[in-house]
Design a protein around this motif. Structure first.
Motif, PDB file in Angstrom:
ATOM      1  N   PHE A 173      -4.871  10.903  -1.046  1.00 14.92           N
ATOM      2  CA  PHE A 173      -6.735  11.761  -1.056  1.00 14.92           C
ATOM      3  C   PHE A 173      -6.629  10.215  -1.458  1.00 14.92           C
ATOM      4  O   PHE A 173      -7.108   9.031  -1.747  1.00 14.92           O
ATOM      5  CB  PHE A 173      -7.230  11.974  -1.137  1.00 14.92           C
ATOM      6  CG  PHE A 173      -8.748  11.695  -1.678  1.00 14.92           C
ATOM      7  CD1 PHE A 173      -9.337  11.466  -0.241  1.00 14.92           C
ATOM      8  CD2 PHE A 173      -8.692  11.591  -2.987  1.00 14.92           C
ATOM      9  CE1 PHE A 173     -10.903  11.191  -0.698  1.00 14.92           C
ATOM     10  CE2 PHE A 173     -10.813  11.080  -2.627  1.00 14.92           C
ATOM     11  CZ  PHE A 173     -11.537  11.179  -1.616  1.00 14.92           C
ATOM     12  N   GLU A 174      -5.758   9.997  -3.149  1.00 15.52           N
ATOM     13  CA  GLU A 174      -5.531   8.792  -3.711  1.00 15.52           C
ATOM     14  C   GLU A 174      -4.418   7.400  -3.299  1.00 15.52           C
ATOM     15  O   GLU A 174      -4.938   6.265  -3.284  1.00 15.52           O
ATOM     16  CB  GLU A 174      -4.752   8.788  -4.794  1.00 15.52           C
ATOM     17  CG  GLU A 174      -5.455   9.545  -5.652  1.00 15.52           C
ATOM     18  CD  GLU A 174      -6.522   9.737  -6.387  1.00 15.52           C
ATOM     19  OE1 GLU A 174      -7.003   8.230  -6.537  1.00 15.52           O
ATOM     20  OE2 GLU A 174      -8.050  10.248  -6.158  1.00 15.52           O
ATOM     21  N   TYR A 185      -6.407   1.599   0.497  1.00 17.82           N
ATOM     22  CA  TYR A 185      -6.291   1.221   1.757  1.00 17.82           C
ATOM     23  C   TYR A 185      -8.178   0.106   2.125  1.00 17.82           C
ATOM     24  O   TYR A 185      -8.386  -0.417   3.040  1.00 17.82           O
ATOM     25  CB  TYR A 185      -6.205   1.871   2.719  1.00 17.82           C
ATOM     26  CG  TYR A 185      -4.580   2.413   2.929  1.00 17.82           C
ATOM     27  CD1 TYR A 185      -3.998   1.536   4.228  1.00 17.82           C
ATOM     28  CD2 TYR A 185      -4.400   3.258   2.738  1.00 17.82           C
ATOM     29  CE1 TYR A 185      -2.573   1.914   4.271  1.00 17.82           C
ATOM     30  CE2 TYR A 185      -2.641   3.365   2.134  1.00 17.82           C
ATOM     31  CZ  TYR A 185      -2.513   2.728   3.320  1.00 17.82           C
ATOM     32  OH  TYR A 185      -0.795   3.613   3.212  1.00 17.82           O
ATOM     33  N   PHE A 186      -8.912   0.895   1.136  1.00 15.84           N
ATOM     34  CA  PHE A 186     -10.202  -0.170   0.886  1.00 15.84           C
ATOM     35  C   PHE A 186     -10.343  -0.372   0.074  1.00 15.84           C
ATOM     36  O   PHE A 186     -10.452  -0.200  -0.985  1.00 15.84           O
ATOM     37  CB  PHE A 186     -11.317   1.463   1.364  1.00 15.84           C
ATOM     38  CG  PHE A 186     -10.953   2.622   2.665  1.00 15.84           C
ATOM     39  CD1 PHE A 186     -11.339   1.816   4.108  1.00 15.84           C
ATOM     40  CD2 PHE A 186     -10.347   3.079   2.347  1.00 15.84           C
ATOM     41  CE1 PHE A 186     -11.279   2.733   4.694  1.00 15.84           C
ATOM     42  CE2 PHE A 186      -9.677   3.990   4.068  1.00 15.84           C
ATOM     43  CZ  PHE A 186     -10.822   3.937   5.094  1.00 15.84           C
ATOM     44  N   LEU A 208       1.641  -1.135   0.059  1.00 15.78           N
ATOM     45  CA  LEU A 208      -0.012  -0.249   0.098  1.00 15.78           C
ATOM     46  C   LEU A 208       0.528   1.645  -0.097  1.00 15.78           C
ATOM     47  O   LEU A 208       2.037   1.348   0.586  1.00 15.78           O
ATOM     48  CB  LEU A 208      -0.994   0.386   1.390  1.00 15.78           C
ATOM     49  CG  LEU A 208      -2.111  -1.101   1.047  1.00 15.78           C
ATOM     50  CD1 LEU A 208      -2.795  -1.292   2.282  1.00 15.78           C
ATOM     51  CD2 LEU A 208      -3.051  -0.794  -0.159  1.00 15.78           C
ATOM     52  N   PRO A 209       0.053   1.865  -0.651  1.00 17.27           N
ATOM     53  CA  PRO A 209       1.346   3.443  -0.819  1.00 17.27           C
ATOM     54  C   PRO A 209       1.137   4.235   0.473  1.00 17.27           C
ATOM     55  O   PRO A 209       0.530   4.153   1.060  1.00 17.27           O
ATOM     56  CB  PRO A 209       0.246   4.084  -1.339  1.00 17.27           C
ATOM     57  CG  PRO A 209      -1.024   3.623  -2.012  1.00 17.27           C
ATOM     58  CD  PRO A 209      -0.276   2.447  -1.372  1.00 17.27           C
ATOM     59  N   GLY A 260     -16.115  -1.751  -1.325  1.00 25.22           N
ATOM     60  CA  GLY A 260     -17.319  -0.589  -0.145  1.00 25.22           C
ATOM     61  C   GLY A 260     -17.020   0.793  -1.096  1.00 25.22           C
ATOM     62  O   GLY A 260     -17.942   1.125   0.294  1.00 25.22           O
ATOM     63  N   LEU A 261     -16.378   0.986  -2.075  1.00 18.49           N
ATOM     64  CA  LEU A 261     -16.531   2.903  -1.883  1.00 18.49           C
ATOM     65  C   LEU A 261     -17.413   3.248  -2.890  1.00 18.49           C
ATOM     66  O   LEU A 261     -17.855   4.507  -3.833  1.00 18.49           O
ATOM     67  CB  LEU A 261     -15.474   3.624  -2.389  1.00 18.49           C
ATOM     68  CG  LEU A 261     -14.079   3.415  -1.329  1.00 18.49           C
ATOM     69  CD1 LEU A 261     -13.041   3.105  -1.929  1.00 18.49           C
ATOM     70  CD2 LEU A 261     -14.536   4.207  -0.156  1.00 18.49           C
ATOM     71  N   GLY A 262     -18.670   2.373  -2.707  1.00 14.18           N
ATOM     72  CA  GLY A 262     -20.101   2.643  -4.378  1.00 14.18           C
ATOM     73  C   GLY A 262     -19.863   4.062  -5.291  1.00 14.18           C
ATOM     74  O   GLY A 262     -20.283   4.882  -6.178  1.00 14.18           O
TER      75      GLY A 262
END
Length: 101
Positions: free
Chosen positions: A88-89, A94-95, A5-6, A99-101
């Motif tokens: 933000f990117e 991380y998700f 992950l970044p 789940g981010l509709g």
């Protein structure tokens, strides 16, 4: 093995600093009283966090007068705008996308 992950920007992991930056991403410029009202922060805490963002070059702070009253205005810099976008990117990674509709 899942991809690495970044990294997240440690400066933007603070809720108050992230709030300040979010407001400035939208409004580009805001005075101290407006930020205090929007974030519900104490004056002292807000001042400390603004100082940290300014030291990092994420915002510019101008102090002046309106009549006899001091006025502190914060403006997001290009560096701050880019740091916010990168953070933000990275955070989105991380998700799970489902789940981010």
């Amino acid at each position: 093995m899942s991809p690495q992950l970044p990294p997240l920007d440690p400066l933007l992991l603070s809720e108050l600093r992230l709030s300040i930056m979010s407001i400035l991403m939208q409004d580009e410029e805001a005075d101290f009283l407006y930020l205090k009202e929007k974030t519900s922060a104490t004056g002292g805490n807000l001042s400390v966090q603004i100082d940290k963002l300014s030291t990092a070059g994420y915002i510019e702070v101008e102090k002046g007068f309106v009549g006899k009253r001091t006025r502190t205005t914060c403006k997001i810099t290009e560096l701050g705008r880019q740091a916010f976008k990168v953070h933000f990117e990275a955070l989105k990674q991380y998700f799970p996308t489902a789940g981010l509709g």
